[in-house]
Enzyme design. Structure first.
Site, PDB file in Angstrom:
ATOM      1  N   CYS A 291       4.723  21.492  -5.156  1.00  0.00           N
ATOM      2  CA  CYS A 291       6.131  21.328  -5.509  1.00  0.00           C
ATOM      3  C   CYS A 291       6.839  22.683  -5.543  1.00  0.00           C
ATOM      4  O   CYS A 291       6.342  23.633  -6.159  1.00  0.00           O
ATOM      5  CB  CYS A 291       6.211  20.658  -6.875  1.00  0.00           C
ATOM      6  SG  CYS A 291       7.875  20.463  -7.519  1.00  0.00           S
TER       7      CYS A 291
ATOM      8  N   HIS B  97       0.813  -1.228   0.000  1.00  0.00           N
ATOM      9  CA  HIS B  97       0.000   0.000   0.000  1.00  0.00           C
ATOM     10  C   HIS B  97       0.841   1.270   0.000  1.00  0.00           C
ATOM     11  O   HIS B  97       0.343   2.345   0.284  1.00  0.00           O
ATOM     12  CB  HIS B  97      -0.968  -0.017   1.191  1.00  0.00           C
ATOM     13  CG  HIS B  97      -1.990  -1.119   1.101  1.00  0.00           C
ATOM     14  ND1 HIS B  97      -2.679  -1.589   2.198  1.00  0.00           N
ATOM     15  CD2 HIS B  97      -2.421  -1.844   0.041  1.00  0.00           C
ATOM     16  CE1 HIS B  97      -3.504  -2.561   1.805  1.00  0.00           C
ATOM     17  NE2 HIS B  97      -3.359  -2.739   0.508  1.00  0.00           N
TER      18      HIS B  97
END
Ligand SMILES: [Zn+2]
Length: 245
Positions: free
Chosen positions: A151, A118
């Protein structure tokens, strides 16, 4: 420590551990699937909704708010189970840890071959340029603007490398897990009820001698197991714990 398990561990040359949330709960990390009253008081939706891909797309700020509060954990340390598995890898016995957990505690304990089905909260990537960011970058975005981490190079959203509901598992990780389980002479399943996809399916690939199930509650693999231990996994794998059985 369980005598019958130690006997199996003494013999094995190729053991694989398959673990779930129960391995991390003993490090104080709550299983987010065990819905408590807090969810209803604090959030409008159940965790399965808030951790889905469509929710991430449509309610990105709310997703990160929930994600920071429930999936990023602070100060958790590997427990006796993580440490024993790392030691078994160093001894050449444990060939792989396959985990459903996303906390990086197996690596923190020293395990090298870890297949994280996961994903991991410790890895985060810009969805536009692919730049890597540590978990602190996701945390530090809280309270800045809308709280969505962006970002610093291109402005794209930074997304945790965690498999959300509605998203597929990483194919290479799955293939690695399947190959490790197929080659194993011993498979230890710990801290998972095997209810979450694809846990139960992976077990079908096991052809070895010893299937060990360590879980406090019954699992779908109990009938196939040749050793069934209903004890906390930390104590069970702790070599310093008084011997039982
Ligand atoms: Zn970028």
């Amino acid at each position: 420590m369980v005598r019958a398990l130690e006997e199996i561990l003494a013999q094995t040359k190729n053991m694989v551990f398959f673990g779930g949330a129960g391995v991390s709960t003993e490090s104080g990390i709550p299983d987010f699937r065990s819905v408590d009253g807090l969810y209803h008081q604090k959030f409008k939706y159940p965790p399965e909704t808030m951790l889905s891909h469509s929710f991430y797309e449509r309610h990105t700020a709310e997703f990160f708010d929930f994600y920071r509060q429930k999936l990023i954990v602070h100060g958790a340390k590997p427990n006796a189970a993580h440490l024993r598995l790392a030691a078994l890898e160093r001894e050449g016995k444990c060939k792989a840890v396959v985990t459903q957990n996303i906390d990086g505690l197996h690596q923190a304990a020293g395990s090298k071959t870890v297949y994280e089905l996961h994903g991991s909260t410790l890895r985060n990537f810009c969805t536009r340029c692919g730049k890597f960011f540590p978990v602190s970058y996701i945390e530090d975005a809280a309270g800045v603007g809308d709280g969505v981490p962006r970002c610093d190079a291109c402005g794209g959203i930074v997304k945790p490398d965690v498999v959300l509901y509605e998203e597929g598992l990483d194919e290479q990780t799955m293939e690695n897990a399947v190959n490790a389980i197929r080659r194993a002479d011993t498979l230890i399943v710990g801290g998972t009820s095997l209810a979450v996809y694809p846990a139960a399916g992976l077990l079908r690939y096991f052809r070895g001698e010893n299937l060990v199930v360590i879980n406090k509650q019954p699992t779908s693999a109990d009938a196939m197991a040749n050793l069934l231990i209903h004890e906390p996994i930390g104590r069970t794998l702790d070599p310093t714990d008084p011997v039982e059985g």
